[in-house]
Design a protein around this motif. Sequence first.
Motif, PDB file in Angstrom:
ATOM      1  N   GLY A  34       0.802  -1.224   0.000  1.00 55.53           N
ATOM      2  CA  GLY A  34       0.000   0.000   0.000  1.00 55.53           C
ATOM      3  C   GLY A  34       0.831   1.270   0.000  1.00 55.53           C
ATOM      4  O   GLY A  34       0.305   2.370   0.125  1.00 55.53           O
ATOM      5  N   SER A  35       2.124   1.147  -0.134  1.00 55.82           N
ATOM      6  CA  SER A  35       3.000   2.335  -0.141  1.00 55.82           C
ATOM      7  C   SER A  35       3.940   2.193  -1.344  1.00 55.82           C
ATOM      8  O   SER A  35       3.484   1.898  -2.441  1.00 55.82           O
ATOM      9  CB  SER A  35       3.752   2.391   1.182  1.00 55.82           C
ATOM     10  N   ILE A  36       5.238   2.384  -1.136  1.00 57.74           N
ATOM     11  CA  ILE A  36       6.197   2.126  -2.218  1.00 57.74           C
ATOM     12  C   ILE A  36       7.101   0.974  -1.760  1.00 57.74           C
ATOM     13  O   ILE A  36       7.338   0.810  -0.560  1.00 57.74           O
ATOM     14  CB  ILE A  36       7.032   3.378  -2.589  1.00 57.74           C
ATOM     15  N   PHE A  41      12.776   3.781  -3.748  1.00 53.22           N
ATOM     16  CA  PHE A  41      13.534   4.998  -3.397  1.00 53.22           C
ATOM     17  C   PHE A  41      14.996   4.922  -3.876  1.00 53.22           C
ATOM     18  O   PHE A  41      15.439   5.812  -4.614  1.00 53.22           O
ATOM     19  CB  PHE A  41      13.456   5.212  -1.882  1.00 53.22           C
TER      20      PHE A  41
ATOM     21  N   THR B 184      10.130  -3.545   5.729  1.00 53.80           N
ATOM     22  CA  THR B 184      10.062  -4.966   5.342  1.00 53.80           C
ATOM     23  C   THR B 184      11.268  -5.776   5.813  1.00 53.80           C
ATOM     24  O   THR B 184      11.231  -7.002   5.780  1.00 53.80           O
ATOM     25  CB  THR B 184       9.976  -5.074   3.808  1.00 53.80           C
ATOM     26  N   ALA B 445      12.687  11.899   4.478  1.00 59.22           N
ATOM     27  CA  ALA B 445      11.810  11.961   3.300  1.00 59.22           C
ATOM     28  C   ALA B 445      11.214  10.588   3.000  1.00 59.22           C
ATOM     29  O   ALA B 445       9.991  10.467   2.829  1.00 59.22           O
ATOM     30  CB  ALA B 445      12.601  12.477   2.096  1.00 59.22           C
ATOM     31  N   GLU B 446      12.041   9.554   2.955  1.00 60.93           N
ATOM     32  CA  GLU B 446      11.534   8.227   2.578  1.00 60.93           C
ATOM     33  C   GLU B 446      10.553   7.682   3.626  1.00 60.93           C
ATOM     34  O   GLU B 446       9.472   7.191   3.280  1.00 60.93           O
ATOM     35  CB  GLU B 446      12.687   7.243   2.379  1.00 60.93           C
ATOM     36  N   LEU B 449       7.316   9.599   3.385  1.00 61.51           N
ATOM     37  CA  LEU B 449       6.608   9.325   2.130  1.00 61.51           C
ATOM     38  C   LEU B 449       5.882   7.981   2.245  1.00 61.51           C
ATOM     39  O   LEU B 449       4.697   7.874   1.916  1.00 61.51           O
ATOM     40  CB  LEU B 449       7.616   9.291   0.961  1.00 61.51           C
ATOM     41  N   ARG B 450       6.593   6.972   2.737  1.00 66.82           N
ATOM     42  CA  ARG B 450       5.988   5.639   2.844  1.00 66.82           C
ATOM     43  C   ARG B 450       4.867   5.630   3.885  1.00 66.82           C
ATOM     44  O   ARG B 450       3.826   5.028   3.687  1.00 66.82           O
ATOM     45  CB  ARG B 450       7.074   4.613   3.172  1.00 66.82           C
ATOM     46  N   ARG B 451       5.118   6.316   5.000  1.00 72.00           N
ATOM     47  CA  ARG B 451       4.097   6.378   6.054  1.00 72.00           C
ATOM     48  C   ARG B 451       2.853   7.111   5.542  1.00 72.00           C
ATOM     49  O   ARG B 451       1.720   6.698   5.763  1.00 72.00           O
ATOM     50  CB  ARG B 451       4.669   7.103   7.268  1.00 72.00           C
ATOM     51  N   LEU B 453       1.853   7.526   2.379  1.00 71.59           N
ATOM     52  CA  LEU B 453       1.133   6.741   1.376  1.00 71.59           C
ATOM     53  C   LEU B 453       0.292   5.647   2.028  1.00 71.59           C
ATOM     54  O   LEU B 453      -0.810   5.362   1.594  1.00 71.59           O
ATOM     55  CB  LEU B 453       2.130   6.144   0.374  1.00 71.59           C
ATOM     56  N   GLN B 454       0.853   5.033   3.097  1.00 75.59           N
ATOM     57  CA  GLN B 454       0.084   4.002   3.801  1.00 75.59           C
ATOM     58  C   GLN B 454      -1.155   4.600   4.462  1.00 75.59           C
ATOM     59  O   GLN B 454      -2.249   4.046   4.404  1.00 75.59           O
ATOM     60  CB  GLN B 454       0.975   3.324   4.850  1.00 75.59           C
ATOM     61  N   ASP B 457      -3.958   5.527   1.941  1.00 74.73           N
ATOM     62  CA  ASP B 457      -4.348   4.400   1.067  1.00 74.73           C
ATOM     63  C   ASP B 457      -3.679   4.470  -0.303  1.00 74.73           C
ATOM     64  O   ASP B 457      -4.328   4.259  -1.342  1.00 74.73           O
ATOM     65  CB  ASP B 457      -5.880   4.340   0.895  1.00 74.73           C
ATOM     66  N   GLY B 458      -2.420   4.776  -0.314  1.00 78.06           N
ATOM     67  CA  GLY B 458      -1.663   4.772  -1.567  1.00 78.06           C
ATOM     68  C   GLY B 458      -1.880   5.997  -2.433  1.00 78.06           C
ATOM     69  O   GLY B 458      -1.349   6.067  -3.543  1.00 78.06           O
TER      70      GLY B 458
END
Lengths: 158, 493
Positions: A34-36, A41, B184, B445-446, B449-451, B453-454, B457-458
């Motif tokens: 649901g993200s990247i 990156f 991950t 930034a990364e 950005l990921r947080r 987007l989650q 909902d993208g």
Amino acid sequence: MNASIQETCLSLLLAAVAAGLAVTAMGIPGSAHGSIAPSTFPTVIAWLIAALSVLNALVTLRRASGEGQMKAMSARGVGNIVAFLAVSTAYVWLIGQAGFVVATLAYLLIMPVFVCVVSPRHRVRLSRVSFWATLVVFAAIATGAIYGVFVELLNVRF
Amino acid sequence: MQTLVETFNLFSPVALLAILAGTFLGILLGALPGLSAAMAVALLLPITYGLDPISGIGLLLGAFCGAVAGGSVPAILLNMPGTPGSIATTFDAYPMATNGRAGKALGLSVASSFVGGMISAAILILVSPLIAAIALKFGAAEYFSLSILGLMIIVSLAGASLIKGLIAGLVGMLLSTVGADQVTGALRLTFDQMSLLMGVSLLAVIVGLFAVSQLLTDLEKLHEPRTSMKVDNALDGAFPRLREVLRNWKLTLMTSLVGTGVGAVPGAGGSIASIMAYDQAKRVSRTPEAFGKGAPEGVIASESSNNAMVGGALIPMLTLGIPGEGATAVLIGGLMIQGIQPGPTLFDTQSGLVYGIFVAFLLANIMMLFVQWWGIRLFVRLLRVPQHFLLPLIFIFCAVGVFSINSDFFDVYLMIALGVLGFLLARFGFGVAPVVIGLILGGVAETNLRRGLQTFDGSWMPFLTRPISLAFLVLALVFLLMSLRRNYQTAKA
């Protein structure tokens, strides 16, 4: 080789390394959740570096007609750096093999002599007895002081 | 009241000693031509590992203030700025020194550095909590946009070329992705190297880029003949000229405000602060024709503004976690080594520590005044330390310091490799500060950005529709366009 050509070479080297890293990054496993994805990156950044480096190489080549204000690196300058890096890397390796005290003492005896040999304004010192006496005292005191601060006070173990 | 007690409790005799030692060593390193404030702070960073947070950060703040102030010694006596912030000091202080007023120039520099530092400390204490309170409302989208803005300001202001600035900043961002992925656990660019599992050592990057690269720069020029560094100016009455600085209170206040303001803008730095302040002082002076020929007002303007820059640079660093330039990037590294993440939440969760940092900064300025007062002659003598002893000593300090954090020789080899990279980037005008700032902001930034987007909902739209996030992105675009325009004009000229 003038400064512009040197800068172009550096830019192309950066582009090649960045492209290699981008290809490696594309193989990083893991999905987006649901993200990247974990690979996105680093891949995007590495490709951007590669593209901008090629662009910089082209811009540098375009103004390579000799009007560049930057002074080129001389062969002697590069030689100084390579020799310093070789001795310093050997010193780091030697710490692991012979211990901190022996390696540091040796480094502090060799490196000032190297600097004096390379530098015309310091070379004259090599013929003076006082220089060698100061060198030995300096190496012994500095080794002891650094050992005292890091090993005894800050508890660093080599 | 509770915060006050917490703050007071943080100050042990060790903390006071650490601030004093940092200030002394900072002046010492700043007085050596070629060693920047960032390098001075980077060199002392490993020592802070064994100290408590207030002692550690106090030592680094002392070193930062001391190095900026110490840079005036060779500027006055040798016409050679010790740090970039002292460039404007040479304009009037060196003519004063050659006219037999070296002691007075040094005294003016000490006093105006102190006053500038204290004014910027007062602004820092007043303004920071307000900015932090606003920043507490930021979410992932705002933090992502802010880090992009911070990076854009730095790459556009740091160098002459936008492309080079962007490359340097992106190299730092790429370094921030090395190691196990936080979400991950996937290994990224580690090349099966166990030492890279937790990412690149921040200290190895900082020391490599700022200290080792500077050593290589000095080595490249070693075979070139250089004018003798002979200090032959007599020191007439070298004591702090506080009365004279206070007599020029309007000038001192104005230039300190300029220094603090410029310092708070990421990427601007001490040299811009002092040159802008010097220019302002000349404009308002009744005797502008005396500037450049040994005007005491010129020394006051330059020195009060470059030390005021330090307090200004701490504002975005503490409130937003955005490093303004090289030395504050290293300071953030120092905080992170202590397990502290600077930013608005720090004001909420560890207010005692934040006020401790404010007090440490005030104390560093006071100690700087006394250390320079009593040590002025010692620092002048320091200019005679031979380079052949200094270069190997600095390398050993770098190597042992970097090794001491993880007891891993890989970090030392990494430091050497990054030193070579830093040297090449600095040599060809890319700059090294954007790399470290990219490394710090890349992670911010990364993650955000990921947080973000989650959370959304993208969807990328909230990054553009939330007002503060949009404002930051628009500002980033404005800086990018301004920089492009400047580059185009330079190329055309």
